[in-house]
Design a protein around this motif. Structure first.
Motif, short mmCIF file in Angstrom:
data_model
loop_
_atom_site.label_atom_id
_atom_site.label_comp_id
_atom_site.label_asym_id
_atom_site.label_seq_id
_atom_site.Cartn_x
_atom_site.Cartn_y
_atom_site.Cartn_z
N GLN A 142 48.55 42.70 41.57
CA GLN A 142 47.37 43.17 40.85
C GLN A 142 46.17 43.30 41.80
OE1 GLN A 142 47.41 44.13 37.74
NE2 GLN A 142 49.45 43.40 37.20
N PRO A 143 46.25 44.16 42.81
CA PRO A 143 45.21 44.20 43.85
C PRO A 143 43.83 44.56 43.33
CG PRO A 143 46.70 46.08 44.04
CD PRO A 143 47.32 45.15 43.05
N LEU A 144 43.73 45.54 42.43
CA LEU A 144 42.41 45.94 41.92
C LEU A 144 41.80 44.82 41.09
CD1 LEU A 144 40.18 48.00 41.56
CD2 LEU A 144 41.47 48.98 39.63
N TRP A 145 42.58 44.28 40.16
CA TRP A 145 42.08 43.19 39.31
C TRP A 145 41.68 42.00 40.17
CZ3 TRP A 145 43.03 38.11 38.52
CH2 TRP A 145 42.51 37.53 37.37
N THR A 146 42.51 41.66 41.14
CA THR A 146 42.23 40.50 41.99
C THR A 146 40.95 40.71 42.79
OG1 THR A 146 44.60 40.02 42.18
CG2 THR A 146 43.13 39.03 43.81
N SER A 147 40.81 41.88 43.40
CA SER A 147 39.62 42.14 44.23
C SER A 147 38.34 42.06 43.40
CB SER A 147 39.74 43.52 44.89
OG SER A 147 40.87 43.58 45.73
N VAL A 148 38.40 42.57 42.17
CA VAL A 148 37.21 42.57 41.32
C VAL A 148 36.89 41.16 40.83
CG1 VAL A 148 36.28 43.34 39.10
CG2 VAL A 148 37.45 44.96 40.60
N HIS A 149 37.88 40.45 40.33
CA HIS A 149 37.61 39.17 39.67
C HIS A 149 37.41 38.02 40.64
CE1 HIS A 149 39.00 41.54 36.24
NE2 HIS A 149 38.42 40.64 35.47
N VAL A 150 37.96 38.12 41.83
CA VAL A 150 37.68 37.09 42.83
C VAL A 150 36.19 37.11 43.18
CG1 VAL A 150 38.00 36.53 45.26
CG2 VAL A 150 39.97 36.87 43.82
N VAL A 151 35.60 38.31 43.17
CA VAL A 151 34.17 38.43 43.46
C VAL A 151 33.33 38.08 42.22
CG1 VAL A 151 32.31 40.01 44.11
CG2 VAL A 151 34.52 40.12 45.28
N THR A 152 33.63 38.73 41.09
CA THR A 152 32.78 38.55 39.90
C THR A 152 32.89 37.15 39.31
OG1 THR A 152 34.54 39.51 38.53
CG2 THR A 152 32.80 40.99 39.31
N LEU A 153 34.09 36.56 39.33
CA LEU A 153 34.25 35.21 38.80
C LEU A 153 34.16 34.16 39.89
CD1 LEU A 153 37.14 35.68 36.17
CD2 LEU A 153 34.70 35.36 35.73
N GLY A 154 34.95 34.32 40.94
CA GLY A 154 34.99 33.29 41.98
C GLY A 154 33.69 33.12 42.72
N LEU A 208 44.00 31.21 35.92
CA LEU A 208 43.94 32.60 35.46
C LEU A 208 44.53 33.55 36.50
CD1 LEU A 208 42.88 34.83 33.53
CD2 LEU A 208 40.70 34.71 34.76
N VAL A 209 44.17 33.37 37.75
CA VAL A 209 44.69 34.23 38.81
C VAL A 209 46.20 34.08 38.93
CG1 VAL A 209 44.66 34.68 41.29
CG2 VAL A 209 42.51 34.24 40.08
N MET A 227 47.85 35.81 36.02
CA MET A 227 47.74 37.26 36.14
C MET A 227 48.71 37.79 37.18
SD MET A 227 45.99 39.69 34.72
CE MET A 227 45.61 41.43 34.99
N TRP A 228 48.86 37.09 38.27
CA TRP A 228 49.77 37.53 39.33
C TRP A 228 51.23 37.52 38.86
CZ3 TRP A 228 48.01 35.07 44.64
CH2 TRP A 228 46.83 35.72 45.05
N THR A 229 51.56 36.59 37.99
CA THR A 229 52.94 36.48 37.52
C THR A 229 53.16 37.22 36.20
OG1 THR A 229 52.38 34.36 36.47
CG2 THR A 229 53.34 34.29 38.69
N GLY A 230 52.12 37.87 35.68
CA GLY A 230 52.27 38.66 34.47
C GLY A 230 52.53 37.85 33.22
N GLN A 231 52.00 36.64 33.15
CA GLN A 231 52.20 35.78 31.99
C GLN A 231 51.09 36.02 30.97
OE1 GLN A 231 52.61 31.68 33.13
NE2 GLN A 231 54.10 32.12 34.74
N ILE A 237 45.80 34.59 28.89
CA ILE A 237 44.89 34.37 27.76
C ILE A 237 44.34 32.95 27.78
CG2 ILE A 237 44.77 34.25 25.24
CD1 ILE A 237 46.81 36.50 25.13
N ALA A 238 45.21 31.99 28.10
CA ALA A 238 44.75 30.60 28.17
C ALA A 238 43.71 30.41 29.27
CB ALA A 238 45.95 29.67 28.41
N GLY A 239 43.91 31.07 30.42
CA GLY A 239 42.94 30.98 31.50
C GLY A 239 41.60 31.57 31.12
N ALA A 240 41.62 32.74 30.46
CA ALA A 240 40.38 33.36 30.01
C ALA A 240 39.69 32.49 28.96
CB ALA A 240 40.66 34.75 29.45
N ALA A 241 40.49 31.90 28.06
CA ALA A 241 39.93 31.03 27.03
C ALA A 241 39.30 29.78 27.65
CB ALA A 241 41.01 30.63 26.03
N ALA A 242 39.94 29.24 28.67
CA ALA A 242 39.41 28.05 29.33
C ALA A 242 38.08 28.36 30.02
CB ALA A 242 40.42 27.51 30.35
#
Length: 244
Positions: A43-55, A100-101, A104-108, A113-118
């Motif tokens: 998930q390169p696009l999702w990872t690149s965006v969320h590592v910056v915006t969230l991390g 969450l990451v 997302m990487w493993t497609g679970q 959803i649990a990671g986003a909820a947390a």
């Protein structure tokens, strides 16, 4: 015989800001991998965006918004909300983000959803802590900044809820047709409430008071009233701008 006097300083706190620095390094690493080696990073696009915006960004906002709110609301250093609770929130946030990451990487679907909820729960805790502090402490005229932080936290909670729907639309085999059809609108709304609501309002509220300090000048008294009056308009603009 003279008994030495022991001075009690401020309680020592865990340097949670170093976790944000770690995410900066992760962001640089993922960007380098995405640009040089294709197909290796899940998930390169999702990872690149969320590592910056969230991390990086969200972690920073959690850190500085509570720091400024604590100062403006005059919370003492010994208050558990100033130290212990804020540290626990930061640790819980980073643990949730790692989960969450990984999901997302493993497609679970359930794990994502649990990671986003947390993450949403941690941000809700942050917002409620600000509400409680604003109600119980005698604040100065700059305490309106806490209102910006509270509104920003509410938007990120909404963003986490939208992330759950997007996860189902992306990964669930039996996702309903209406959810698949609304995926683009949900993506836009998710980005708007997170970037415009969470990040935008947090930065706007901070810059009203921090800007003059950085420039070493006095704040215009009218700026405070304008900032207070602008908050409802900014909130309305974000809500109206989000797709139905």
């Amino acid at each position: 015989m003279t008994i030495p006097t022991v001075r009690l300083g401020r309680p020592r706190r865990l340097r949670t800001d170093r976790l944000t620095t770690s995410w900066m390094l992760v962001a640089l690493g993922t960007a380098a991998v995405s640009l040089t080696v294709r197909g290796v990073l899940p998930q390169p696009l999702w990872t690149s965006v969320h590592v910056v915006t969230l991390g990086v960004l969200t972690s920073s906002v959690l850190q500085w918004s509570w720091y400024f709110a604590r100062a403006l609301l005059h919370l003492p250093a010994t208050d558990t909300r100033s130290g212990r609770d804020a540290t626990l929130r930061m640790l819980a946030f980073h643990a949730s983000l790692v989960g969450l990451v990984a999901a997302m990487w493993t497609g679970q679907v359930v794990g994502t959803i649990a990671g986003a909820a947390a993450i949403g729960a941690v941000i809700a805790w942050h917002g409620l802590a600000l509400v409680g502090a604003a109600r119980t402490r005698l604040a100065n005229r700059f305490a309106f900044v806490a209102r910006y932080y509270i509104a920003a936290a509410a938007f990120l909670v909404v963003g986490c809820i939208l992330a759950g729907f997007l996860t189902v639309a992306m990964f669930a085999a039996g996702a309903p047709a209406w959810l698949l059809a609304a995926r683009d609108e949900l993506t836009l709304a998710h980005a708007l409430v997170n970037v415009g609501g969470w990040l935008g309002l947090s930065i706007t509220g901070t810059i009203v008071t921090l800007g003059p300090t950085v420039l070493r000048t006095r704040i215009d008294p009218a700026a405070l009233d304008l900032a207070i009056g602008a908050l409802p308009a900014l909130i309305a603009g974000i809500v109206v701008g989000a797709p139905p």
